[in-house]
Design a protein around this motif. Structure first.
Motif, mmCIF file in Angstrom:
data_model
loop_
_atom_site.group_PDB
_atom_site.id
_atom_site.type_symbol
_atom_site.label_atom_id
_atom_site.label_comp_id
_atom_site.label_asym_id
_atom_site.label_seq_id
_atom_site.Cartn_x
_atom_site.Cartn_y
_atom_site.Cartn_z
ATOM 1 N N TYR A 41 0.825 -1.210 0.000
ATOM 2 C CA TYR A 41 0.000 0.000 0.000
ATOM 3 C C TYR A 41 0.862 1.264 0.000
ATOM 4 O O TYR A 41 0.483 2.286 -0.531
ATOM 5 C CB TYR A 41 -0.978 -0.010 1.176
ATOM 6 C CG TYR A 41 -2.147 -0.938 0.936
ATOM 7 C CD1 TYR A 41 -3.352 -0.439 0.446
ATOM 8 C CD2 TYR A 41 -2.032 -2.297 1.171
ATOM 9 C CE1 TYR A 41 -4.407 -1.291 0.210
ATOM 10 C CE2 TYR A 41 -3.087 -3.159 0.926
ATOM 11 C CZ TYR A 41 -4.286 -2.645 0.440
ATOM 12 O OH TYR A 41 -5.338 -3.484 0.184
ATOM 13 N N LEU A 46 -4.881 0.721 -7.022
ATOM 14 C CA LEU A 46 -4.928 1.474 -5.775
ATOM 15 C C LEU A 46 -5.446 2.887 -5.991
ATOM 16 O O LEU A 46 -6.240 3.407 -5.211
ATOM 17 C CB LEU A 46 -3.533 1.528 -5.148
ATOM 18 C CG LEU A 46 -3.222 0.402 -4.163
ATOM 19 C CD1 LEU A 46 -1.769 0.495 -3.704
ATOM 20 C CD2 LEU A 46 -4.151 0.488 -2.955
ATOM 21 N N ALA A 74 -0.276 5.844 -0.337
ATOM 22 C CA ALA A 74 -1.726 5.796 -0.232
ATOM 23 C C ALA A 74 -2.135 5.795 1.225
ATOM 24 O O ALA A 74 -3.245 6.131 1.580
ATOM 25 C CB ALA A 74 -2.234 4.519 -0.916
ATOM 26 N N ARG A 75 -1.237 5.407 2.016
ATOM 27 C CA ARG A 75 -1.521 5.305 3.443
ATOM 28 C C ARG A 75 -1.459 6.664 4.120
ATOM 29 O O ARG A 75 -0.583 7.470 3.849
ATOM 30 C CB ARG A 75 -0.453 4.375 4.031
ATOM 31 C CG ARG A 75 -0.510 4.184 5.507
ATOM 32 C CD ARG A 75 0.678 3.345 5.891
ATOM 33 N NE ARG A 75 0.328 1.950 5.703
ATOM 34 C CZ ARG A 75 -0.081 1.186 6.721
ATOM 35 N NH1 ARG A 75 -0.180 1.701 7.923
ATOM 36 N NH2 ARG A 75 -0.364 -0.057 6.547
#
Lengths: 560, 345, 368, 284, 323
Positions: C250, C262, C367-368
């Motif tokens: 991620y 994603l 993305a985190r």
């Protein structure tokens, strides 16, 4: 009813169709018209030597002329009363072992070729040739050969003298066109186009045969004895007897050979229809197998006993049965010969209807219902047998149900075995049955009884004594009657034989129907003979004033 | 809410008769959609959001009916009082709809071109050729390559994404004022969903129509809608501008929904849950319909059906917390731990 | 594949698994080609961990899950369960082994026999493996129902009387009844509403914790996967294209497909401004997969070139061993020859028509 | 909800609310009772011919509500006894064909592959011959057959459609998720087929069987009309009509009443079958 | 589409082969000599009988007979009909057109009638018209063919003699009529049998078509069509009908054997000289070559019917074209 006739095929084809040789005459006014004959049977072939079916016979009799026709007295012995047809006259050999037939030079085939002696020989040869396997071979067994003396003279040679030898050649040997059939493959005769598209010598010409629909004939205006009054005869083939009658009632057909019951009543009410009784030579009976169907050497465990058979006969109210099925149009026969032949009469002693006595008789014979199931037994054998009826015959199915119930009343258990015709024939052939309801359409000579009821008929392959009734007394009585040359004496002897038959009860005579034909009122019916209603078709006529559309077609061929 | 809205749904009530008695699938729903605006209608299955959409187009049939005192005003005209013939002029023309399952929404035995052209034939009375040309044009508009060829193809020959594009093309033929999109991306893969959402945004920009976007996916709403209406148990429970809703959800249901949703980039290792399940539409609880699942519920919630309280500008919530906000600090159970023996489902 | 944490043996070990479905044509049903649903997949699942298999519809993830349990027969490859060669087992030993590996299905309605009560469904495994009978079985059924959050009296209910979440709980209880060590969770929550989905996800996590279960978690929803998975494998057209511990994947997706996937996930935050990679076109048919890298026709990697269509990219390590907790030491494997480092050297690439050298491409970082 | 809410009890509850189904079921029960209890309640003995000359073919009257036939037998009694044969033949032969068809279809559908293809080609072929023709052929070949043989033949020619139906359902269900789940649990093939697949596959079969009973009643009547069905003295509706069709003008009642019995039976079974299908329909 | 046809043709060959085998097995399984009865009449000498048996190969081992039988069927050599005394092929050739005319007419009429009735019913679902016509159709649907035929015969040929009772044409007059007259004659004869079959068949079609229409009416795309602003009429005719036709066509393909069976009985009732009458009379007369041939031709017709149904189905439903 058609198959009933078929079932008696063996005899039917031995039958002499006799016709009075009226010359076509009358005014222009009654020449013309179409008769549509309604039937549920289809001809099998239209070449006389291989015909087996009644309808094939009926049609071919219009197409093919025979040598001579039986006279009005229907005498089949000697040549007395026979009228010339293709044969102008005939000459007996001094030893009576051959007869020479001289052909009428005017006679011709429908293709214009004259009828010749070779044609007579051809007719005989085809019947006799094993490759053809003609079903009629036995009918000409008396004849050794037919030879051509000259182009217009054919000679029939016999093995031995007999009373019906003239009849055998004049009626049974039907000339066929040798110039058309000379080169056919006899083993495959049934596949030859001719048998479905024949060229004859009779009053009508063949037009067309649409399988399962119709056969159409048209008057031969050049027929050497004068053209028939009708223009056209159409045999309209229905798939079943009901439809056949319906077509008459609906006006789609003009004639039907037998009407009965409800349909007769309807026809009688119909202002456009006429009904006409013409007697009949059929008689129906419940026949027992006297031999054990599983071990032919032993008597039948139930029906082998004469007393049992008599008791069963006593248990049947035959008058009521005839009444139920045919209303007033049938009577209980005196013996194994129909009234119309005039040979049997009321002097024959009958087994009376008396069910109480039947019960007492069975009791005394040791048949008792010991287990209370309503069925008698003796030594562990139940009083039980099956009755075969052909699936195609409604009247006989009905009779079977009536018999079943009446015999149940005296403690006999009857099962009805409804079979299709061929299956029944197969069982008859192997004698593997208990009883059957059958009907004969005998030939005018009383001697034919040999084939159906004597030991001779039970032993040979061709015989029709399926029940194996083998009484030396009856055999001897029949033989002496056949051998007799005096008509009166013969009658007495036959009556004695019939009495033996009735007392032994190998079969219980049930009824002889009085046939009633139905026809459109506009048709003038001539000469409906009990044995061959079609004998007079060439003389039937339709007055000009009563004609309908189809009568006006004239002789023109079909548009196609 | 919006002055002179395009669509003004007032007190919509749609009832179905079922074996178990009348089901009040939509029970007094009111909201508006302004011109050019995208409104998200959010809720879980069975909350009545799809029935609301069908009611707007009057496509409720069979056992369902819209109650008499409901009003659906489109550009000021009450659709519910229109004769059926005039209503047909509205459908596919002023208001168009796209569906969740693009495959079943398309007639399998008609070429997609014909299905699009049919709209032009009916509403613009276009000739066969004009309609066909229009269909090709629309296919091109929704980004289908080789539209002349594709127009002759049948739905089963297209991929899921393309089918949805066809459905959108069909909806856009008459440049409708309102597009109702009922879960338009739920049946699609996430990459295709991205394509379709992008397409919708693009056509909206180009044609300027309003969109009523029905979805259960808060992520989709966050990305596309400007205003959100949250439904629960046949009612609107909260309505707010999208930022405000995500920043400050008022209704405990909305709050629970937000927390229960796993999110990419989220940090919590354990999801919050809403215990229990949505009650049956034949048997809405009295009082607050959410109270049995609500961590804050108190006796008022059982006694009194909450009205829509005004929370802020354009923000309403059907929750008594609006009058006793301090109770929010004292849930019965810690929200994150509410899991496990949720036997009340 | 992964040799991390020496001494820990994988519970499930899959190597080069392939499942091809014949495409039948003609009267006699002769095979004319094949759909390569799964085409050379390898992975391990360690005791107590969750490996997520992620991909879009048709990528072969469900088939992979079923092939591992031999619910569909594999065409090639090996499947070891605790050292036992599953593909080589005869019917009876396989039946016995199934006690240890179970499955939970996506659609909780169609996976329950509508004619069987909840109790009968849960009890069936006990009967089949003769684990309990009579009153003891009843007691165990009750316990299992309680464990998955149902009331014991609901044992007499039929599936159609339950809600979606309850049905999925029954499905889980059925799987648990035989006390397995490994469960294939085939999209267990994708048919459920958000609020219920969270309940089931939490339940699965609790059960894993309590019973030490290993999960093969098949899903298409990347957000759910992030919550449950220790490691993630991304599938595309029947192959694994990237696999890594959850955080690594991620944080730094390296395969361009994973990056697109994603980036496409909508984020429930109206203020989040993200670059979205919108892939063009559709997934090709698995009956005729593209040559080389199966993703190349849709790829957005700036270095994509002719070599991508020629060279089948090996699944190779691209980052440092990362991961924490259960996935500690798991490698980050990616199938992309343009994402350095790669074992497919320049010469080979150039020979295949490469015009671009590999270059690090990270459009969706963090993305985190 | 009560504890008895299995699919069958749900269907039964639905049926009980369906007035048409109730009516149809009532008609069937009345006809079946009249047939079953014929020896107890029929006014006359079935084959007695009280007066073949004076009482034959009497129109309906107080003593003979359906009139008498050509043998002076009471038509009402015959119709009641005929129902025993007609309904008995239909029910037994359907039971037979359902059993065979289910077994065959289940095996084909479950086994799949080349075996299934071969088995279904055979069914295609057998279905390609009109059943009436096949029966005509078989019955004619075997000659006069008793009731057991007739039932056997009707049963043996009636299962092809059922097997197809079962095959399709079994095929779908055995590849469906709950069968897969059972297999995953370690259930043997036999157990999966017997416990999971067949019970669900049978729903349409039961509907088909209900509709099929009507068909067989008609078929038996048709065969009897063609003269190869139930043979006398056994009365069946078909052969009473056959006997009556010859008296259609003078004794219309003989064919009318058994014809009505057939019509009512078939309509009732069709209505019941339709109702059953609706009641078992999971979509509702 | 071509591939579909080729596949179906191959399938048809398999079906016919299996039917030929089944017929052979049936005939040889039956008790007694299959051709015995025809040869058993006392008039045929043993030598002739032996010769006939040899000609038909009845003296050979069963396996050889089977191979010969399949071989002759494959060549289209159907043998010799004992009862008709002509080649089987000829008998079939004269019967087949009549059956095709009857079935074709009934099929076309009943499709038209059945679909029209179903559309009317679906459009007025639940109305008196719907329920009344459904009940009427159910009664027709439930009637034995022969019974309906008998009743029509009684009414329109007997009591009210508008139509002829039997046959294809007036046996006598037809050949002497003009073209128009012939046409009228054919139509009059066709009327009652075709009506019987039509009533039965259209009832079946209407029932299925109505159900199919109502099914389609529930489908999502029907809702889409309504959402497009289409009138109910347009939705029904343009969307629902075309979609539901597929199932009806499939049904017709499946019903073909039953239709043929119905034709057998109707032909018998109305004495229509077609395949059915041919078969029943051949069976009654134990004419096995003819019996076998009618069964095989029946199978060929059925397969042809289902191929036609498939092709029509594929025309109506593009999904099947690519299948």
């Amino acid at each position: 009813m058609t198959t009933r006739r078929l079932s008696a095929a063996a005899l039917l084809l031995a039958l002499a169709a006799c016709g009075r040789g009226d010359r076509a005459s009358g005014s222009e006014g009654d020449v013309g018209g179409t008769v549509v004959i309604s039937t549920a049977a289809e001809p099998d072939f239209l070449l006389p030597p291989i015909i087996l079916s009644a309808m094939g016979k009926m049609v071919s009799d219009q197409l093919f002329e025979r040598l001579a026709e039986i006279g009005p007295k229907m005498n089949a012995m000697g040549d007395e009363g026979f009228e010339p047809r293709l044969a102008r006259h005939w000459t007996w050999a001094p030893d009576s072992l051959s007869i020479a037939f001289e052909l009428d030079p005017r006679a011709h085939w429908h293709d214009g070729k004259p009828v010749r002696a070779a044609d007579v020989k051809m007719g005989f040869d085809l019947m006799r040739d094993p490759k053809v396997a003609s079903p009629q071979a036995p009918n000409v067994a008396e004849i050794d050969s037919v030879t051509v003396r000259d182009s217009l003279t054919a000679v029939a040679w016999y093995h031995r003298r007999s009373l019906d030898q003239f009849f055998t050649a004049a009626y049974n040997v039907i000339p066929v066109p040798a110039h058309l059939l000379g080169s056919v493959d006899r083993a495959n005769l049934k596949a030859d186009p001719f048998v479905r598209n024949p060229v004859g010598s009779g009053p009508f010409r063949f037009v067309r045969w649409v399988p399962s629909q119709l056969v159409e004939l048209v008057a031969d205006t050049t027929y050497f004895r004068g053209r028939p009054k009708l223009d056209r005869v159409v045999v309209s083939i229905a798939p079943d007897p009901n439809t056949a009658v319906t077509r008459l009632l609906a006006g789609e057909a003009d004639f039907i050979e037998v009407l009965r019951g409800e349909q007769l009543a309807q026809a009688q009410k119909d202002p456009k229809l006429q009904v006409k009784q013409y007697g009949g030579v059929d008689y129906a009976f419940l026949q027992f197998n006297l031999r054990d169907p599983k071990h032919h050497g032993r008597p039948h465990p139930v029906l082998g006993d004469r007393n049992v058979r008599v008791a069963l006969a006593m248990a049947l109210d035959r008058a009521a049965i005839a009444r139920n099925v045919y209303d007033t149009l049938a009577t209980v026969p005196f013996g194994p010969a129909p009234r119309s032949l005039g040979i049997a009469d009321s002097t024959i002693r009958q087994i009376p209807y008396d069910s109480a006595r039947a019960k007492r008789m069975l009791d005394s014979l040791g048949w008792r219902d010991s287990n209370g199931d309503g069925i008698r037994e003796k030594n562990g054998v139940p009083l039980r047998f099956s009755v075969m009826v052909p699936g195609s015959s409604r009247p006989r199915q009905r009779v079977a149900v009536l018999i079943q119930e009446q015999l149940k009343g005296v403690g006999a258990d009857v099962t009805i075995d409804q079979l299709d015709f061929n299956a029944m024939i197969a069982k008859l052939g192997t004698r593997s049955f208990d009883a059957l309801i059958n009907s004969w359409h005998p030939d005018p000579t009383p001697s034919s009884i040999r084939q159906t009821w004597t030991s001779e008929g039970s032993r040979t392959n061709d015989g029709s004594n399926f029940g194996s009734y083998e009484s030396p007394v009856f055999d001897a009585q029949v033989d002496s009657a056949v051998a007799s040359h005096d008509a009166k004496q013969a009658r007495t002897l036959y009556l004695r034989a019939y009495q033996t038959f009735v007392d032994d009860a190998p079969a219980i005579m049930l009824y002889e129907p009085n046939l009633v034909a139905g026809a459109s009122k506009r048709i003038r019916l001539v000469n409906l003979r009990p044995d061959a209603w079609w004998a007079g078709i060439a003389q039937w006529s339709i007055p000009a004033g009563e004609r309908i559309d189809r009568d006006r077609i004239g002789l023109r061929p079909a548009a196609r | 809410m919006t002055p002179d809205p395009l669509l003004d749904v007032q007190n919509l009530r749609t009832t179905f008769s079922t074996d178990a008695g009348p089901a009040r699938a939509v029970d007094g729903v009111s909201f508006t959609v302004g011109r050019g605006e995208t409104v998200g209608l959010v809720g879980e299955s069975g909350c009545g959001k799809s029935v609301t959409a069908l009611s707007i187009l009057r496509l409720i049939d069979g056992a369902g009916r819209i109650e008499k005192d409901s009003h659906i005003l489109l550009e000021g005209r009450d659709l519910l009082s229109l004769p059926e013939r005039e209503m047909r002029d509205v459908r596919g023309n002023r208001v168009a709809m796209i569906w969740q399952e693009p495959l079943s929404a398309l007639n399998p035995v008609m070429s997609v071109g014909d299905q699009i052209a049919e709209v032009a034939r009916v509403h613009a009375h276009a000739s066969r050729a004009e309609a066909h040309a229009k269909a090709v044009e629309m296919l091109r508009l929704v980004g289908i390559a080789d539209p002349e060829q594709r127009a002759n193809e049948y739905p089963h020959q297209l991929s899921g994404g393309m089918r949805q594009r066809v459905v959108i093309a069909m909806a856009l033929v008459m440049s409708p004022a309102l597009l109702i999109a009922d879960e338009p991306t739920t049946a699609l893969d996430v990459t295709i969903q991205a394509q379709i959402l992008e397409l919708l945004a693009e056509v909206q920009k180009r044609m300027g129509m309003s969109i009523l976007l029905i979805t259960h996916d808060l992520g989709v709403v966050a990305e596309t809608a400007s205003r959100v209406v949250v439904m629960y148990a046949g009612e609107v429970v909260e309505e707010a501008p999208v930022r405000e809703l995500f920043a400050d959800a008022h209704h405990p249901y909305t709050e629970g929904l937000m927390r229960a949703m796993p999110r990419v980039g989220g940090t919590e290792t354990r999801l919050a849950t809403i215990p229990g399940a949505v009650p049956a539409p034949t048997d809405w609880p009295h009082g607050c319909r959410f109270r049995e699942r609500c961590p804050y519920a108190w006796e008022l919630c059982e006694r009194e059906h909450p009205p829509l309280y005004q929370i802020g500008a354009g923000h309403v919530s059907r929750c008594h917390l609006a009058i006793e906000p301090e109770r929010r600090a004292h849930p019965h159970v810690p929200i994150a731990a509410a899991t496990g023996a949720g036997a009340g489902e | 594949m992964s040799e991390r944490a020496a001494g820990v043996r994988p519970l499930v070990s899959v190597r080069d698994l392939a499942v091809h479905f014949p495409v039948k044509k003609g009267v006699l049903g002769r095979a004319k080609g094949a759909v390569r649903a799964v085409d050379g997949v390898s992975f391990d699942v360690f005791p107590g961990e969750t490996l997520a298999l992620v991909g879009e519809s048709g990528c072969g993830k469900t088939t992979t899950g079923r092939a591992v349990l031999r619910l569909v027969e594999a065409t090639a490859g090996t499947i070891l369960f605790d050292g036992t060669d599953v593909r080589a087992l005869k019917a009876e030993p396989l039946r016995k082994l199934r006690r240890q590996m179970q499955i939970v299905f996506q659609d909780p309605f169609s996976s329950l026999n509508p004619r069987m009560t909840v109790g009968a469904t849960v009890r069936e495994g006990l009967v089949i493996h003769e684990l309990a009978e009579g009153a003891e079985a009843d007691a165990r059924v009750r316990r299992l129902l309680e464990e998955v959050g149902l009331r014991p009296d609901q044992a007499s209910r039929y599936p159609h009387e339950l809600s979606g979440g309850q049905r999925q709980r029954v499905g889980i209880a059925r799987a648990l009844a035989v006390e397995p060590r490994f469960i294939v969770c085939d999209e267990p929550v994708s048919a459920l509403d958000v609020s219920v989905q969270a309940q089931v996800v939490n339940l699965l996590q609790d059960l894993q914790r309590d019973r030490g279960l290993a999960y093969l978690f098949i899903a298409h929803d990347l957000s759910v996967v992030q919550h449950v998975a220790d490691r993630v494998a991304v599938m595309y057209l029947g192959r694994i294209v990237e696999t890594a511990p959850g955080e690594a994947l991620y944080d730094e997706p390296l395969m361009p497909y994973t990056q697109a996937l994603l980036s496409a996930v909508p984020v429930p935050d109206p203020d989040a401004k993200r670059q979205r990679i919108v892939l063009s076109g559709d997934v090709p048919s698995p009956a005729a997969p593209p040559s080389g890298c199966v993703f190349h026709p849709r790829c957005h990697h700036p270095a994509r070139d002719a070599a991508c269509a020629r060279i089948v990219p090996p699944l190779e390590p691209k980052g440092e061993m990362s991961g924490s907790g259960k996935s500690a030491g798991a490698p980050h494997l990616v199938a992309c020859i343009k994402q350095p480092p790669t074992t497919v050297d320049d010469a080979t690439q150039r020979a295949a028509g490469a015009t671009h050298p590999p270059q690090r491409y990270l459009p969706v970082v963090g993305a985190r | 909800m009560s504890a008895t809410s299995g699919p069958w009890s749900v269907a039964l509850r639905r049926l009980r609310r369906d007035r048409v189904a109730i009516g149809a079921a009532a008609a069937i029960v009345i006809l079946a009772l009249a047939a079953l209890l014929a020896p107890l309640i029929a006014p006359y003995p079935p084959n007695a011919q009280p007066d073949i000359v004076g009482m034959a073919t009497l129109p309906p009257s107080g003593a003979h509500p359906f009139g008498t036939d050509v043998f002076s037998r009471d038509v009402l009694t015959r119709v009641m006894y005929g129902g025993r044969v007609s309904l008995g033949v239909a029910v037994l032969s359907i039971a037979l064909s359902i059993t065979i068809g289910t077994a065959y279809g289940a095996v084909a559908g479950y086994v799949g592959g080349a075996t299934e293809a071969a088995m279904m080609r055979l069914i295609d072929a057998l279905l390609a011959v009109p059943r009436v023709l096949l029966l005509l052929l078989a019955l004619a070949l075997w000659g006069a057959v008793g009731l057991p043989a007739l039932i056997l033949m009707l049963g043996l020619t009636g299962w092809f459609g059922t097997s197809r139906l079962v095959r399709e359902r079994v095929r779908a269900l055995s590849r469906g998720e709950f069968a897969l789940a059972a297999r995953a649990l370690g259930a043997s093939h036999a157990r999966v087929l017997w416990r999971h697949v067949l019970p669900s596959a049978l729903t349409p079969v039961i509907v088909a069987a209900t509709l099929g009973i009507g068909n067989v009643v008609v078929l038996e009547a048709s065969l009897s009309y063609l003269g190869i069905g139930v043979r006398p003295p056994n009365a069946s509706w078909g052969n009473i009509i056959q006997e009556g069709s010859e008296q259609i003008a003078s004794g219309w009642w003989i064919a009318l009443f058994p014809g009505l019995a057939i019509l009512v039976t078939v309509v009732a079974f069709n209505l019941l079958g339709d109702a059953l299908r609706d009641a078992l329909d999971p979509r509702k | 589409m071509r591939r579909l046809l080729a596949a179906r043709a191959a399938q048809a060959v398999v079906v016919v082969a299996v039917v030929a085998t089944v017929v052979f097995a049936l005939i040889h399984l039956a008790p007694g000599d299959p051709f015995g009865a025809a040869l058993e009449s006392g008039r045929v000498s043993p030598e002739v009988r032996a010769e006939w048996r040899a000609r038909y190969g009845l003296d050979r081992p069963l396996a050889e007979q089977y191979v010969r039988w399949i071989g002759s069927v494959a060549r289209g050599d159907l043998g010799w009909s004992f009862s008709r005394n002509r080649p089987v092929a000829g008998a079939l050739a004269s019967a087949l057109p009549n059956t095709l005319v009857l079935m074709g007419t009934a099929l076309l009429l009943s499709i038209a009638l059945g679909i029209a009735a179903a559309v009317l019913q679906a459009a007025r679902r639940g109305s008196l018209v719907d329920r009344g016509s459904s009940a009427l159709l159910l009664v027709f649907y439930s009637m034995p063919e022969f019974w309906l035929g008998l009743m029509l015969l009684l009414a329109f040929a007997y009591e009210l003699p508008i139509f002829p009772v039997s046959g294809v044409v007036d046996p006598v007059m037809h050949e002497y009529m003009g073209t128009w007259g012939r046409f009228v004659d054919r139509v009059r004869h066709l009327a009652l049998p075709a009506l019987t079959l039509t009533l039965l068949l259209s009832a079946a079609i209407a029932r299925h078509q109505r159900a199919a229409l109502l099914d389609v009416a529930r489908a999502d795309f029907t809702r889409t069509a309504r959402a497009k602003g289409l009138s109910p009429r347009a939705v029904l005719l343009r969307h629902a009908l075309r979609n539901s036709l597929g199932t009806t066509i499939t049904l017709l393909g499946l019903m073909f054997p039953a239709l043929l069976g119905g034709a057998v009985i109707v032909e018998t009732v109305f004495a229509w000289p077609g395949m059915g009458s041919l078969a029943t009379s051949a069976i009654a007369q134990r004419d096995y070559p003819l019996v076998s041939a009618t069964a095989i031709v029946g199978a060929v017709m059925t397969v042809a019917g289902s191929v036609i149904a498939d092709v029509l189905g594929a025309t109506a439903d593009p999904r099947l074209r690519d299948a």
